[in-house]
Design an enzyme around this catalytic site. Structure first.
Site, PDB file in Angstrom:
ATOM      1  N   CYS A 197      43.235  38.327  37.388  1.00 42.64           N
ATOM      2  CA  CYS A 197      43.869  37.190  38.048  1.00 42.64           C
ATOM      3  C   CYS A 197      44.011  36.059  37.032  1.00 42.64           C
ATOM      4  O   CYS A 197      43.443  36.117  35.950  1.00 42.64           O
ATOM      5  CB  CYS A 197      43.046  36.735  39.251  1.00 42.64           C
ATOM      6  SG  CYS A 197      44.032  35.749  40.414  1.00 42.64           S
ATOM      7  N   CYS A 224      43.692  32.611  38.108  1.00 43.04           N
ATOM      8  CA  CYS A 224      43.226  31.331  38.657  1.00 43.04           C
ATOM      9  C   CYS A 224      42.074  30.696  37.875  1.00 43.04           C
ATOM     10  O   CYS A 224      41.921  29.486  37.876  1.00 43.04           O
ATOM     11  CB  CYS A 224      42.875  31.470  40.134  1.00 43.04           C
ATOM     12  SG  CYS A 224      41.626  32.704  40.488  1.00 43.04           S
ATOM     13  N   LYS A 251      44.220  40.829  51.208  1.00 44.77           N
ATOM     14  CA  LYS A 251      43.332  39.701  50.921  1.00 44.77           C
ATOM     15  C   LYS A 251      43.819  38.492  51.715  1.00 44.77           C
ATOM     16  O   LYS A 251      44.983  38.112  51.621  1.00 44.77           O
ATOM     17  CB  LYS A 251      43.373  39.413  49.421  1.00 44.77           C
ATOM     18  CG  LYS A 251      42.567  38.201  49.012  1.00 44.77           C
ATOM     19  CD  LYS A 251      42.506  38.090  47.496  1.00 44.77           C
ATOM     20  CE  LYS A 251      41.796  36.826  47.067  1.00 44.77           C
ATOM     21  NZ  LYS A 251      41.745  36.693  45.606  1.00 44.77           N
ATOM     22  N   ARG A 290      34.687  29.924  44.236  1.00 48.98           N
ATOM     23  CA  ARG A 290      35.585  29.052  43.462  1.00 48.98           C
ATOM     24  C   ARG A 290      34.794  28.037  42.653  1.00 48.98           C
ATOM     25  O   ARG A 290      35.204  27.654  41.562  1.00 48.98           O
ATOM     26  CB  ARG A 290      36.586  28.377  44.396  1.00 48.98           C
ATOM     27  CG  ARG A 290      37.594  29.388  44.918  1.00 48.98           C
ATOM     28  CD  ARG A 290      38.629  28.744  45.815  1.00 48.98           C
ATOM     29  NE  ARG A 290      39.429  29.779  46.463  1.00 48.98           N
ATOM     30  CZ  ARG A 290      40.277  29.541  47.457  1.00 48.98           C
ATOM     31  NH1 ARG A 290      40.430  28.301  47.916  1.00 48.98           N
ATOM     32  NH2 ARG A 290      40.961  30.538  47.985  1.00 48.98           N
ATOM     33  N   ARG A 345      46.187  28.531  48.920  1.00 47.32           N
ATOM     34  CA  ARG A 345      46.711  29.836  48.515  1.00 47.32           C
ATOM     35  C   ARG A 345      47.503  30.527  49.640  1.00 47.32           C
ATOM     36  O   ARG A 345      47.731  31.723  49.599  1.00 47.32           O
ATOM     37  CB  ARG A 345      45.560  30.749  48.088  1.00 47.32           C
ATOM     38  CG  ARG A 345      44.685  30.208  46.966  1.00 47.32           C
ATOM     39  CD  ARG A 345      44.107  31.356  46.137  1.00 47.32           C
ATOM     40  NE  ARG A 345      42.925  31.021  45.364  1.00 47.32           N
ATOM     41  CZ  ARG A 345      42.932  30.281  44.246  1.00 47.32           C
ATOM     42  NH1 ARG A 345      44.045  29.759  43.801  1.00 47.32           N
ATOM     43  NH2 ARG A 345      41.799  30.069  43.594  1.00 47.32           N
ATOM     44  N   GLU A 366      50.373  45.481  53.901  1.00 48.59           N
ATOM     45  CA  GLU A 366      50.007  45.063  52.534  1.00 48.59           C
ATOM     46  C   GLU A 366      49.293  46.194  51.792  1.00 48.59           C
ATOM     47  O   GLU A 366      49.602  46.479  50.638  1.00 48.59           O
ATOM     48  CB  GLU A 366      49.089  43.831  52.578  1.00 48.59           C
ATOM     49  CG  GLU A 366      49.809  42.495  52.599  1.00 48.59           C
ATOM     50  CD  GLU A 366      50.475  42.143  51.273  1.00 48.59           C
ATOM     51  OE1 GLU A 366      50.425  42.955  50.331  1.00 48.59           O
ATOM     52  OE2 GLU A 366      51.059  41.053  51.186  1.00 48.59           O
ATOM     53  N   LYS A 407      39.507  42.088  52.106  1.00 46.35           N
ATOM     54  CA  LYS A 407      38.682  40.962  51.679  1.00 46.35           C
ATOM     55  C   LYS A 407      39.082  39.718  52.444  1.00 46.35           C
ATOM     56  O   LYS A 407      40.274  39.451  52.533  1.00 46.35           O
ATOM     57  CB  LYS A 407      38.907  40.750  50.177  1.00 46.35           C
ATOM     58  CG  LYS A 407      38.235  39.541  49.607  1.00 46.35           C
ATOM     59  CD  LYS A 407      38.656  39.359  48.178  1.00 46.35           C
ATOM     60  CE  LYS A 407      38.126  38.011  47.713  1.00 46.35           C
ATOM     61  NZ  LYS A 407      38.581  37.664  46.401  1.00 46.35           N
ATOM     62  N   SER A 461      31.656  35.587  48.712  1.00 50.15           N
ATOM     63  CA  SER A 461      30.644  34.577  48.385  1.00 50.15           C
ATOM     64  C   SER A 461      30.152  33.800  49.606  1.00 50.15           C
ATOM     65  O   SER A 461      28.952  33.580  49.765  1.00 50.15           O
ATOM     66  CB  SER A 461      31.192  33.613  47.326  1.00 50.15           C
ATOM     67  OG  SER A 461      32.393  33.012  47.773  1.00 50.15           O
TER      68      SER A 461
HETATM   69  C1  PBG Z   1      40.474  35.371  42.352  1.00 49.24           C
HETATM   70  C2  PBG Z   1      39.385  35.792  43.290  1.00 49.24           C
HETATM   71  C3  PBG Z   1      38.763  35.076  44.318  1.00 49.24           C
HETATM   72  C4  PBG Z   1      37.731  35.887  44.800  1.00 49.24           C
HETATM   73  C5  PBG Z   1      37.787  37.073  44.071  1.00 49.24           C
HETATM   74  N1  PBG Z   1      38.825  37.002  43.164  1.00 49.24           N
HETATM   75  C6  PBG Z   1      38.967  33.690  44.812  1.00 49.24           C
HETATM   76  C7  PBG Z   1      40.225  33.322  45.491  1.00 49.24           C
HETATM   77  O1  PBG Z   1      41.132  34.132  45.716  1.00 49.24           O
HETATM   78  O2  PBG Z   1      40.355  32.124  45.766  1.00 49.24           O
HETATM   79  C8  PBG Z   1      36.747  35.529  45.871  1.00 49.24           C
HETATM   80  C9  PBG Z   1      35.432  36.258  45.821  1.00 49.24           C
HETATM   81  C10 PBG Z   1      34.342  35.643  46.628  1.00 49.24           C
HETATM   82  O3  PBG Z   1      34.512  34.659  47.368  1.00 49.24           O
HETATM   83  O4  PBG Z   1      33.224  36.183  46.529  1.00 49.24           O
HETATM   84  N2  PBG Z   1      41.733  35.235  42.885  1.00 49.24           N
END
Ligand code: PBG
Length: 327
Positions: A120, A122, A195, A205, A217, A233, A248, A274
């Site tokens: 990714c 970000c 996702k 984050r 997002r 998806e 997720k 998380s």
């Molecule tokens: C990156 C990404 C994210 C997570 C995994 N890959 C954050 C997001 O999409 O904002 C979240 C993982 C977690 O919260 O444990 N895009």
């Protein structure tokens, strides 16, 4: 036949019988451990919103990798957190980038460990979005090139699987083609295929320093109420060549896991994210819940819903608890 001829409690009467009749089981082989890697040296700092999880600098990886191996963990998911950010996220595809260097180091420590990299932008863009901004929008097709370069550099570093988490359309097909053209046909793709734009990513984050600096997002991640779109998806990513699919977050989306499980023959992962982790830790720290019991019950529920594999920050603890419980 019903009571008193039918007595379901008969089948619950002893521990051995309950084990014999268990429809769902949780083992260490179901678990993937995420790790946050940061720049610098001698860093092993606990992440404030995720008690028990750490930022590791590359030189500090040996102990945790050894602990994971000893606990029987078979796979890790690598997140690089970088302080070098620009509008295109160019350190994401640097061969000397934090993720790439971490992969090489882990490969040396543990040649057989399965290494998955989060793919990714970000954590590498100054705006914190997962794609490229053009005309004030996250531009889908312009984001594919930097994402493909990132995938390629991670494969070149030695990742077994890349895991695109950006939610751009067409990125799995684009990455598959780029990997194959470069000779990385053995590098697999675990797509974050379904996702959601979720509030459960907050602690992550903070840990990955990847919060969007404006907006949110929701123009690329899915809205939480849509289950037909959620299935579509994942099926699209399957058609584009993903080797495994993912839902997720996990806990608030168990119905989505079941629905996708019923429609694909591919392995299905879920990500116990998380925020789900931090809620359990916070309650456990207060002694309001029994952490071990709650974690194992939660992970079992994800398996029962249809997940084959669970990405979870509880992986190391759970692996140890499961080992102790097996005797
Ligand atoms: C990156 C990404 C994210 C997570 C995994 N890959 C954050 C997001 O999409 O904002 C979240 C993982 C977690 O919260 O444990 N895009």
């Amino acid at each position: 036949m019903s009571f008193p001829q039918r007595r379901l409690r008969r089948l619950r009467s002893s521990k051995h019988l309950r084990r014999l009749l268990a429809e769902t089981t949780l083992t260490v082989n179901d678990l993937i451990m995420p790790l946050f890697i940061v720049e610098g040296k001698n860093v092993r700092d606990e992440i404030p919103a995720m008690p028990g999880q750490y930022h590791y600098s590359i030189d500090m990886l040996e102990d945790i990798i050894t602990e994971l191996l000893q606990a029987g963990i078979k796979a890790v998911l690598i997140f690089g957190a970088s302080s070098h950010k620009d509008s295109h996220g160019s350190t994401a595809w640097s061969s000397e980038g934090i993720t790439q260097l971490a992969v090489k180091k882990i490969r040396k420590i543990a040649p057989e460990l399965i290494i998955i990299t989060d793919t990714c932008l970000c954590a590498y863009t100054d705006h914190g979005h997962c794609g490229i901004i053009k005309d004030n929008r996250i531009h889908n097709d312009d984001s594919l090139e930097p994402l493909c370069k990132t995938a390629l550099s991670q494969a070149a570093a030695g990742a077994d699987f890349i895991a695109p988490s950006d939610m751009m359309d067409g990125r799995v097909a684009a990455m598959r083609q780029r990997l194959d053209n470069a000779g990385f046909d053995e590098c697999g793709i675990i797509a974050y295929s379904t996702k959601f734009a979720s509030s459960f990513y907050g602690p992550f984050r903070e840990a990955a320093d990847s919060s969007p600096q404006f907006g949110d997002r929701r123009s690329y991640q899915m809205q939480p109420g849509n289950s037909r779109e959620a299935i579509l998806e994942s099926l699209l990513d399957e058609a584009e060549g993903a080797d495994m699919l993912m839902v997720k977050p996990a806990l608030a989306y168990l119905d989505i896991i079941s629905a996708i499980r019923a429609r694909t023959l591919l392995p299905l992962l879920c990500y116990n994210v998380s925020g789900e982790y931090s809620m359990v830790k916070a309650a456990a720290q207060q002694d309001w819940i029994d952490e071990k019991a709650v974690v194992l019950e939660t992970l079992l529920g994800m398996k029962r819903a249809g997940a084959d594999i669970i990405i979870t920050y509880h992986a190391l603890d759970a692996a140890r608890w499961l080992r102790d419980a097996s005797h």
